[in-house]
Design a protein around this motif. Structure first.
Motif, mmCIF file in Angstrom:
data_model
loop_
_atom_site.group_PDB
_atom_site.id
_atom_site.type_symbol
_atom_site.label_atom_id
_atom_site.label_comp_id
_atom_site.label_asym_id
_atom_site.label_seq_id
_atom_site.Cartn_x
_atom_site.Cartn_y
_atom_site.Cartn_z
ATOM 1 N N ILE A 32 -12.475 -96.227 12.190
ATOM 2 C CA ILE A 32 -11.801 -96.400 10.896
ATOM 3 C C ILE A 32 -12.608 -97.410 10.103
ATOM 4 O O ILE A 32 -12.885 -98.514 10.585
ATOM 5 C CB ILE A 32 -10.357 -96.896 11.067
ATOM 6 N N SER A 33 -12.983 -97.026 8.892
ATOM 7 C CA SER A 33 -13.771 -97.914 8.043
ATOM 8 C C SER A 33 -12.922 -98.398 6.868
ATOM 9 O O SER A 33 -11.864 -97.841 6.571
ATOM 10 C CB SER A 33 -15.009 -97.187 7.519
ATOM 11 N N SER A 34 -13.416 -99.423 6.192
ATOM 12 C CA SER A 34 -12.716 -99.942 5.016
ATOM 13 C C SER A 34 -12.692 -98.910 3.900
ATOM 14 O O SER A 34 -11.727 -98.821 3.126
ATOM 15 C CB SER A 34 -13.394 -101.224 4.532
ATOM 16 N N TYR A 35 -13.758 -98.092 3.823
ATOM 17 C CA TYR A 35 -13.814 -97.049 2.797
ATOM 18 C C TYR A 35 -12.748 -95.979 3.033
ATOM 19 O O TYR A 35 -12.095 -95.519 2.093
ATOM 20 C CB TYR A 35 -15.201 -96.407 2.788
ATOM 21 N N SER A 36 -12.543 -95.584 4.302
ATOM 22 C CA SER A 36 -11.531 -94.570 4.596
ATOM 23 C C SER A 36 -10.125 -95.094 4.328
ATOM 24 O O SER A 36 -9.248 -94.352 3.883
ATOM 25 C CB SER A 36 -11.659 -94.105 6.043
ATOM 26 N N ILE A 37 -9.906 -96.378 4.592
ATOM 27 C CA ILE A 37 -8.599 -96.976 4.285
ATOM 28 C C ILE A 37 -8.360 -96.984 2.781
ATOM 29 O O ILE A 37 -7.260 -96.679 2.307
ATOM 30 C CB ILE A 37 -8.520 -98.407 4.865
ATOM 31 N N GLN A 38 -9.395 -97.307 2.002
ATOM 32 C CA GLN A 38 -9.278 -97.304 0.551
ATOM 33 C C GLN A 38 -8.970 -95.899 0.046
ATOM 34 O O GLN A 38 -8.111 -95.712 -0.822
ATOM 35 C CB GLN A 38 -10.579 -97.827 -0.068
ATOM 36 N N GLN A 39 -9.668 -94.916 0.593
ATOM 37 C CA GLN A 39 -9.395 -93.526 0.212
ATOM 38 C C GLN A 39 -7.970 -93.115 0.560
ATOM 39 O O GLN A 39 -7.317 -92.411 -0.218
ATOM 40 C CB GLN A 39 -10.395 -92.604 0.913
ATOM 41 N N SER A 40 -7.496 -93.543 1.712
ATOM 42 C CA SER A 40 -6.140 -93.202 2.143
ATOM 43 C C SER A 40 -5.109 -93.799 1.201
ATOM 44 O O SER A 40 -4.133 -93.132 0.825
ATOM 45 C CB SER A 40 -5.904 -93.697 3.570
ATOM 46 N N VAL A 57 -4.474 -88.506 8.265
ATOM 47 C CA VAL A 57 -5.120 -88.665 9.573
ATOM 48 C C VAL A 57 -6.576 -88.208 9.514
ATOM 49 O O VAL A 57 -7.479 -88.865 10.040
ATOM 50 C CB VAL A 57 -4.346 -87.885 10.651
ATOM 51 N N ALA A 58 -6.796 -87.066 8.838
ATOM 52 C CA ALA A 58 -8.160 -86.535 8.740
ATOM 53 C C ALA A 58 -9.053 -87.423 7.883
ATOM 54 O O ALA A 58 -10.272 -87.462 8.076
ATOM 55 C CB ALA A 58 -8.114 -85.119 8.162
ATOM 56 N N ILE A 59 -8.460 -88.144 6.927
ATOM 57 C CA ILE A 59 -9.253 -89.019 6.062
ATOM 58 C C ILE A 59 -9.471 -90.381 6.703
ATOM 59 O O ILE A 59 -10.541 -90.976 6.599
ATOM 60 C CB ILE A 59 -8.547 -89.178 4.693
ATOM 61 N N LEU A 60 -8.455 -90.868 7.388
ATOM 62 C CA LEU A 60 -8.511 -92.221 7.943
ATOM 63 C C LEU A 60 -9.506 -92.330 9.092
ATOM 64 O O LEU A 60 -10.247 -93.313 9.191
ATOM 65 C CB LEU A 60 -7.114 -92.626 8.411
ATOM 66 N N PHE A 61 -9.550 -91.318 9.939
ATOM 67 C CA PHE A 61 -10.422 -91.361 11.112
ATOM 68 C C PHE A 61 -11.718 -90.588 10.836
ATOM 69 O O PHE A 61 -11.680 -89.471 10.322
ATOM 70 C CB PHE A 61 -9.726 -90.779 12.338
ATOM 71 N N SER A 62 -12.827 -91.181 11.200
ATOM 72 C CA SER A 62 -14.142 -90.560 11.037
ATOM 73 C C SER A 62 -14.825 -90.450 12.401
ATOM 74 O O SER A 62 -14.539 -91.216 13.319
ATOM 75 C CB SER A 62 -15.019 -91.384 10.088
ATOM 76 N N ILE A 63 -15.741 -89.478 12.509
ATOM 77 C CA ILE A 63 -16.474 -89.254 13.747
ATOM 78 C C ILE A 63 -17.967 -89.329 13.448
ATOM 79 O O ILE A 63 -18.447 -88.745 12.471
ATOM 80 C CB ILE A 63 -16.127 -87.882 14.358
ATOM 81 N N ALA A 64 -18.708 -90.044 14.272
ATOM 82 C CA ALA A 64 -20.152 -90.191 14.089
ATOM 83 C C ALA A 64 -20.802 -90.352 15.457
ATOM 84 O O ALA A 64 -20.152 -90.739 16.434
ATOM 85 C CB ALA A 64 -20.461 -91.393 13.201
ATOM 86 N N PRO A 65 -22.100 -90.040 15.552
ATOM 87 C CA PRO A 65 -22.823 -90.279 16.823
ATOM 88 C C PRO A 65 -22.747 -91.742 17.219
ATOM 89 O O PRO A 65 -22.738 -92.636 16.370
ATOM 90 C CB PRO A 65 -24.255 -89.850 16.495
ATOM 91 N N ILE A 66 -22.743 -91.997 18.502
ATOM 92 C CA ILE A 66 -22.527 -93.351 19.008
ATOM 93 C C ILE A 66 -23.678 -94.290 18.659
ATOM 94 O O ILE A 66 -23.515 -95.511 18.582
ATOM 95 C CB ILE A 66 -22.285 -93.307 20.531
ATOM 96 N N TYR A 67 -24.861 -93.724 18.436
ATOM 97 C CA TYR A 67 -26.017 -94.569 18.133
ATOM 98 C C TYR A 67 -26.183 -94.835 16.637
ATOM 99 O O TYR A 67 -27.088 -95.547 16.230
ATOM 100 C CB TYR A 67 -27.296 -93.919 18.660
ATOM 101 N N GLN A 68 -25.308 -94.267 15.808
ATOM 102 C CA GLN A 68 -25.438 -94.480 14.364
ATOM 103 C C GLN A 68 -25.036 -95.903 14.015
ATOM 104 O O GLN A 68 -24.017 -96.422 14.484
ATOM 105 C CB GLN A 68 -24.551 -93.486 13.595
ATOM 106 N N GLU A 69 -25.814 -96.547 13.163
ATOM 107 C CA GLU A 69 -25.558 -97.936 12.798
ATOM 108 C C GLU A 69 -25.165 -98.034 11.325
ATOM 109 O O GLU A 69 -25.006 -97.031 10.634
ATOM 110 C CB GLU A 69 -26.806 -98.784 13.075
ATOM 111 N N ASP A 70 -25.031 -99.276 10.863
ATOM 112 C CA ASP A 70 -24.699 -99.580 9.464
ATOM 113 C C ASP A 70 -23.361 -98.957 9.060
ATOM 114 O O ASP A 70 -23.213 -98.396 7.971
ATOM 115 C CB ASP A 70 -25.813 -99.099 8.512
ATOM 116 N N LEU A 71 -22.396 -99.036 9.952
ATOM 117 C CA LEU A 71 -21.056 -98.555 9.647
ATOM 118 C C LEU A 71 -20.116 -99.747 9.490
ATOM 119 O O LEU A 71 -20.125 -100.670 10.311
ATOM 120 C CB LEU A 71 -20.529 -97.635 10.770
ATOM 121 N N GLU A 72 -19.327 -99.750 8.421
ATOM 122 C CA GLU A 72 -18.337 -100.810 8.216
ATOM 123 C C GLU A 72 -17.099 -100.467 9.032
ATOM 124 O O GLU A 72 -16.115 -99.944 8.530
ATOM 125 C CB GLU A 72 -18.013 -100.954 6.737
#
Length: 260
Positions: free
Chosen positions: A108-116, A79-94
């Motif tokens: 949830i990004s493709s990178y976090s799913i791969q890590q999971s 759960v801690a790896i799959l979900f990420s938190i970032a400022p709402i104005y941050q861009e360039d996120l997959e």
């Protein structure tokens, strides 16, 4: 814990030389951890599970129950790896999924799913390797291996004593629990907390008493003798070493073919 010990002494692999079992399991374990390859991990889990179920002849339901314990801890970690938190104005996120909470976004990004995926497969494969060893190798064989690799005698004896005291404390805990239950010690929440506290204190007192008795027994023999002197008369099987060698080759080939 008692069941695990019973399975080790009645396993279909109990008469296989411990060096062969340890070498087989460690090759898969180390290759899985170092490579961090999903396909290697899946192959390791499959081979180890087949060994546990069909060679060691451990009941399928018992094996599933043993896997369930690390699986629960694994899910909480994912759960801690799959979900990420970032400022709402941050861009360039997959981002594959996102939810906004105030000025922050949970995504949830493709990178976090791969890590999971990598973490889950690696952990389950590693656990299956350890279960293969534990469920097929009695304690005396482990101690023999530790002595052969020249581990300090203190470490070997502490491991043996700790293993023994686990069963002593489990037996004492069961006796205390039965006595408390017969006096309705767990009939409501208040009595439950009180009984659990008394159980913990009683176990601590009994463990200290058992440790003192063991120390007196060691001192009465001079205190310089080894507690565990294990001598195995088992022979090696060349066919098993051939299997170990081809297992290493197979793992290496899977890693090469699936390496991205």
């Amino acid at each position: 814990m008692i069941k695990i010990d019973d399975y080790a002494y009645t396993s279909g692999l109990k008469d296989v030389h411990p060096v062969e079992k340890v070498s087989f399991a460690l090759i898969f374990l180390l290759f899985t951890i170092i490579s961090k390859n999903i396909w290697v991990a899946c192959f390791t889990f499959t081979v180890m599970s087949i060994g546990v179920l069909f060679k060691a002849k451990i009941p399928f339901i018992a094996y599933l129950k043993l896997l369930f314990v690390p699986f629960v801890f694994l899910m909480t970690s994912l759960v801690a790896i799959l979900f990420s938190i970032a400022p709402i104005y941050q861009e360039d996120l997959e981002v594959l999924w996102m939810a906004e909470i105030g000025l922050w976004q949970i995504y949830i990004s493709s990178y976090s799913i791969q890590q999971s995926y990598e973490l889950a497969t690696t952990i389950l494969a590693s656990v299956s390797c350890l279960y293969f060893l534990v469920l097929s190798t009695p304690l005396n064989q482990f101690i023999w291996v530790f002595k052969k690799v020249k581990l300090p005698a203190v470490f070997v004896e502490l491991m043996g004593i700790t293993y023994r005291f686990i069963f002593v404390l489990l037996e004492k805990m069961n006796e205390i629990y039965i006595a408390q239950s017969s006096r309705l010690g767990y009939q409501n929440y208040r009595s439950w907390f009180s009984s659990v506290a008394q159980l913990i204190v009683s176990l601590f007192v009994k463990s200290m008493s058992s440790a003192k008795e063991l120390q007196i027994a060691i001192d009465s023999r001079g205190g310089d003798e080894h507690l565990y002197d294990v001598d195995l008369s088992m022979g090696y099987n060349r066919g098993h070493f051939v299997i170990i060698f081809f297992s290493f080759i197979t793992l290496f080939m899977i890693y090469i073919m699936t390496k991205s």
